[in-house]
Design a protein around this motif. Structure first.
Motif, PDB file in Angstrom:
ATOM      1  N   VAL A  80       0.843  -1.200   0.000  1.00  0.00           N
ATOM      2  CA  VAL A  80       0.000   0.000   0.000  1.00  0.00           C
ATOM      3  C   VAL A  80       0.878   1.248   0.000  1.00  0.00           C
ATOM      4  CG1 VAL A  80      -1.780   1.297   1.222  1.00  0.00           C
ATOM      5  CG2 VAL A  80      -1.812  -1.212   1.257  1.00  0.00           C
ATOM      6  N   ARG A  81       0.619   2.151  -0.939  1.00  0.00           N
ATOM      7  CA  ARG A  81       1.299   3.445  -0.966  1.00  0.00           C
ATOM      8  C   ARG A  81       0.500   4.423  -0.106  1.00  0.00           C
ATOM      9  NH1 ARG A  81       4.493   4.990  -5.424  1.00  0.00           N
ATOM     10  NH2 ARG A  81       4.357   7.047  -4.442  1.00  0.00           N
ATOM     11  N   TRP A  82       0.824   4.485   1.173  1.00  0.00           N
ATOM     12  CA  TRP A  82       0.051   5.319   2.086  1.00  0.00           C
ATOM     13  C   TRP A  82       0.209   6.803   1.789  1.00  0.00           C
ATOM     14  CZ3 TRP A  82      -3.730   3.202   4.511  1.00  0.00           C
ATOM     15  CH2 TRP A  82      -3.668   1.856   4.886  1.00  0.00           C
ATOM     16  N   ASP A  83       1.312   7.182   1.138  1.00  0.00           N
ATOM     17  CA  ASP A  83       1.463   8.586   0.755  1.00  0.00           C
ATOM     18  C   ASP A  83       0.408   8.984  -0.273  1.00  0.00           C
ATOM     19  OD1 ASP A  83       2.802   6.746  -0.977  1.00  0.00           O
ATOM     20  OD2 ASP A  83       3.828   8.430  -1.945  1.00  0.00           O
ATOM     21  N   ILE A  84       0.063   8.051  -1.172  1.00  0.00           N
ATOM     22  CA  ILE A  84      -0.981   8.336  -2.165  1.00  0.00           C
ATOM     23  C   ILE A  84      -2.350   8.346  -1.496  1.00  0.00           C
ATOM     24  CG2 ILE A  84      -2.061   7.552  -4.310  1.00  0.00           C
ATOM     25  CD1 ILE A  84       0.585   6.287  -5.087  1.00  0.00           C
ATOM     26  N   VAL A  85      -2.557   7.440  -0.557  1.00  0.00           N
ATOM     27  CA  VAL A  85      -3.823   7.409   0.176  1.00  0.00           C
ATOM     28  C   VAL A  85      -4.055   8.749   0.871  1.00  0.00           C
ATOM     29  CG1 VAL A  85      -5.107   6.332   2.064  1.00  0.00           C
ATOM     30  CG2 VAL A  85      -3.766   4.914   0.500  1.00  0.00           C
ATOM     31  N   LYS A  86      -3.016   9.263   1.540  1.00  0.00           N
ATOM     32  CA  LYS A  86      -3.142  10.537   2.238  1.00  0.00           C
ATOM     33  C   LYS A  86      -3.405  11.680   1.268  1.00  0.00           C
ATOM     34  CE  LYS A  86      -0.130   9.174   6.072  1.00  0.00           C
ATOM     35  NZ  LYS A  86       1.192   9.396   6.736  1.00  0.00           N
ATOM     36  N   GLY A  87      -2.819  11.599   0.072  1.00  0.00           N
ATOM     37  CA  GLY A  87      -3.018  12.659  -0.910  1.00  0.00           C
ATOM     38  C   GLY A  87      -4.401  12.662  -1.529  1.00  0.00           C
ATOM     39  N   LEU A  88      -4.949  11.467  -1.758  1.00  0.00           N
ATOM     40  CA  LEU A  88      -6.263  11.360  -2.414  1.00  0.00           C
ATOM     41  C   LEU A  88      -7.428  11.454  -1.436  1.00  0.00           C
ATOM     42  CD1 LEU A  88      -5.574   8.460  -4.958  1.00  0.00           C
ATOM     43  CD2 LEU A  88      -5.922  10.866  -5.509  1.00  0.00           C
ATOM     44  N   ALA A  89      -7.213  11.066  -0.178  1.00  0.00           N
ATOM     45  CA  ALA A  89      -8.319  10.957   0.780  1.00  0.00           C
ATOM     46  C   ALA A  89      -9.115  12.250   0.976  1.00  0.00           C
ATOM     47  CB  ALA A  89      -7.791  10.448   2.124  1.00  0.00           C
ATOM     48  N   PRO A  90      -8.479  13.426   1.107  1.00  0.00           N
ATOM     49  CA  PRO A  90      -9.290  14.648   1.283  1.00  0.00           C
ATOM     50  C   PRO A  90     -10.243  14.899   0.119  1.00  0.00           C
ATOM     51  CG  PRO A  90      -7.016  15.077   1.883  1.00  0.00           C
ATOM     52  CD  PRO A  90      -7.032  13.723   1.238  1.00  0.00           C
ATOM     53  N   GLY A  91      -9.764  14.699  -1.109  1.00  0.00           N
ATOM     54  CA  GLY A  91     -10.626  14.874  -2.268  1.00  0.00           C
ATOM     55  C   GLY A  91     -11.722  13.830  -2.322  1.00  0.00           C
ATOM     56  N   ILE A  92     -11.392  12.601  -1.914  1.00  0.00           N
ATOM     57  CA  ILE A  92     -12.385  11.528  -1.898  1.00  0.00           C
ATOM     58  C   ILE A  92     -13.534  11.877  -0.956  1.00  0.00           C
ATOM     59  CG2 ILE A  92     -12.749   9.195  -0.964  1.00  0.00           C
ATOM     60  CD1 ILE A  92     -10.114   8.410  -2.343  1.00  0.00           C
ATOM     61  N   VAL A  93     -13.201  12.365   0.227  1.00  0.00           N
ATOM     62  CA  VAL A  93     -14.248  12.760   1.183  1.00  0.00           C
ATOM     63  C   VAL A  93     -15.095  13.893   0.617  1.00  0.00           C
ATOM     64  CG1 VAL A  93     -14.661  13.742   3.462  1.00  0.00           C
ATOM     65  CG2 VAL A  93     -12.923  11.972   3.173  1.00  0.00           C
ATOM     66  N   LEU A  94     -14.449  14.857  -0.042  1.00  0.00           N
ATOM     67  CA  LEU A  94     -15.186  15.971  -0.649  1.00  0.00           C
ATOM     68  C   LEU A  94     -16.110  15.482  -1.755  1.00  0.00           C
ATOM     69  CD1 LEU A  94     -15.741  18.994  -1.084  1.00  0.00           C
ATOM     70  CD2 LEU A  94     -13.697  19.057  -2.573  1.00  0.00           C
ATOM     71  N   GLY A  95     -15.569  14.664  -2.659  1.00  0.00           N
ATOM     72  CA  GLY A  95     -16.388  14.142  -3.761  1.00  0.00           C
ATOM     73  C   GLY A  95     -17.523  13.281  -3.271  1.00  0.00           C
ATOM     74  N   ALA A  96     -17.252  12.472  -2.248  1.00  0.00           N
ATOM     75  CA  ALA A  96     -18.295  11.622  -1.681  1.00  0.00           C
ATOM     76  C   ALA A  96     -19.404  12.458  -1.055  1.00  0.00           C
ATOM     77  CB  ALA A  96     -17.698  10.686  -0.638  1.00  0.00           C
ATOM     78  N   ALA A  97     -19.035  13.544  -0.376  1.00  0.00           N
ATOM     79  CA  ALA A  97     -20.045  14.404   0.241  1.00  0.00           C
ATOM     80  C   ALA A  97     -20.924  15.057  -0.810  1.00  0.00           C
ATOM     81  CB  ALA A  97     -19.356  15.467   1.105  1.00  0.00           C
ATOM     82  N   ILE A  98     -20.309  15.522  -1.891  1.00  0.00           N
ATOM     83  CA  ILE A  98     -21.081  16.151  -2.966  1.00  0.00           C
ATOM     84  C   ILE A  98     -22.052  15.146  -3.577  1.00  0.00           C
ATOM     85  CG2 ILE A  98     -20.938  17.215  -5.244  1.00  0.00           C
ATOM     86  CD1 ILE A  98     -18.194  18.329  -4.397  1.00  0.00           C
ATOM     87  N   ALA A  99     -21.566  13.919  -3.780  1.00  0.00           N
ATOM     88  CA  ALA A  99     -22.402  12.892  -4.415  1.00  0.00           C
ATOM     89  C   ALA A  99     -23.518  12.421  -3.494  1.00  0.00           C
ATOM     90  CB  ALA A  99     -21.542  11.714  -4.856  1.00  0.00           C
TER      91      ALA A  99
END
Length: 271
Positions: A80-99
């Motif tokens: 697991v590339r946790w650095d990528i997880v940390k980078g994508l997670a804020p946007g994922i939460v934002l996109g999920a909230a919008i959806a």
């Protein structure tokens, strides 16, 4: 809606099959679960538009649990590339909230069914051709990762999928090794699912026509039974992947996905 034995059997079989295929082919269960859960709900008196929304939300809720065991296995292998997880997670939460809090509640169930059919058709084509994008660039900076995460979270929230068919090609395109991309996508499944499920619960909480045992758009009987059974069979599917011709099986399964896409498209047009 009575909670009868036949319902438990139907959901258990769906969970067992979904878990095995997820372990065997490395796919999320949403593409299988959504058509069948929506059919089960409509067969028990839930109107089609609501049944489609509940099936999408319930499919996403199962990922909250199945992603935990998956990411633990990948993490033990250091993939697991946790650095990528940390980078994508804020946007994922934002996109999920919008959806899940906004667009999902506003869109008609028929529109979501058509969107789901298009997504499954696209995913089936990817699986059938088994094409992977050529690595052409490095991972973007913070802003780019947030933007990519927002898109992944948003699309996942609308179709009830874990996002692997979007996140894995994106990471491979950005020169992330395929085994790291798959493992990292599994880790991303948890924030994608959790953020979206919270939105589904809030946006559907006050609806008057929900069936019994519902929490917002999430149908708890399906969540409990499917998640429990899929966890049982996923390891067997993963073990079988080392003995069976997975590439050929993926093409056969892609044809099944085309049929499911046609079915959901038909439901969307006739809802």
């Amino acid at each position: 809606m009575p909670f009868e034995v036949s319902l438990v059997i139907e959901l258990a079989l769906l969970g067992l099959v979904t878990g095995f295929l997820a372990g065997l082919l490395g796919i999320g269960g949403g593409m299988i679960m959504v058509p069948f859960v929506s059919a089960i709900l409509t067969g028990r008196g839930v109107l089609t538009p609501l049944a489609i929304k509940m099936a999408i939300a319930t499919s996403m809720a199962t990922i909250v649990f199945t992603s935990i065991s998956s990411v633990r296995a990948h993490h033990r292998r250091g993939a697991v590339r946790w650095d990528i997880v940390k980078g994508l997670a804020p946007g994922i939460v934002l996109g999920a909230a919008i959806a899940s809090l906004g667009v999902f509640a506003v869109l008609k169930g028929s529109s979501l069914a058509l969107l789901f059919a298009a997504f499954v058709g696209f995913s089936a084509t990817q699986m059938f051709l088994d094409r992977k994008p050529a690595p052409t660039q490095a991972l973007p900076g913070t802003t780019g990762l947030v933007g990519a995460g927002t898109l992944i979270g948003f699309l996942s929230g609308l179709v009830g999928a874990g996002g692997g068919f979007v996140s894995v090609p994106f990471m491979v395109w950005c020169n992330v090794a395929i085994h790291n991309a798959v493992a990292t996508s599994a880790a991303l499944g948890f924030p994608i699912a959790l953020a979206n499920v919270l939105g589904y619960v809030v946006s559907g909480y006050s609806l008057p026509d929900l069936p019994a045992f519902s929490l917002g758009y999430v149908w708890l009987p399906a969540l409990v039974v499917i998640a429990s059974c899929s966890v049982i069979t996923a390891p067997f599917g993963a073990a079988a992947a080392h003995r069976l011709p997975v590439k050929k099986l993926k093409r056969v399964f892609a044809l099944i996905l085309y049929l499911l896409a046609l079915y959901m498209g038909y439901r969307g047009l006739t809802a």
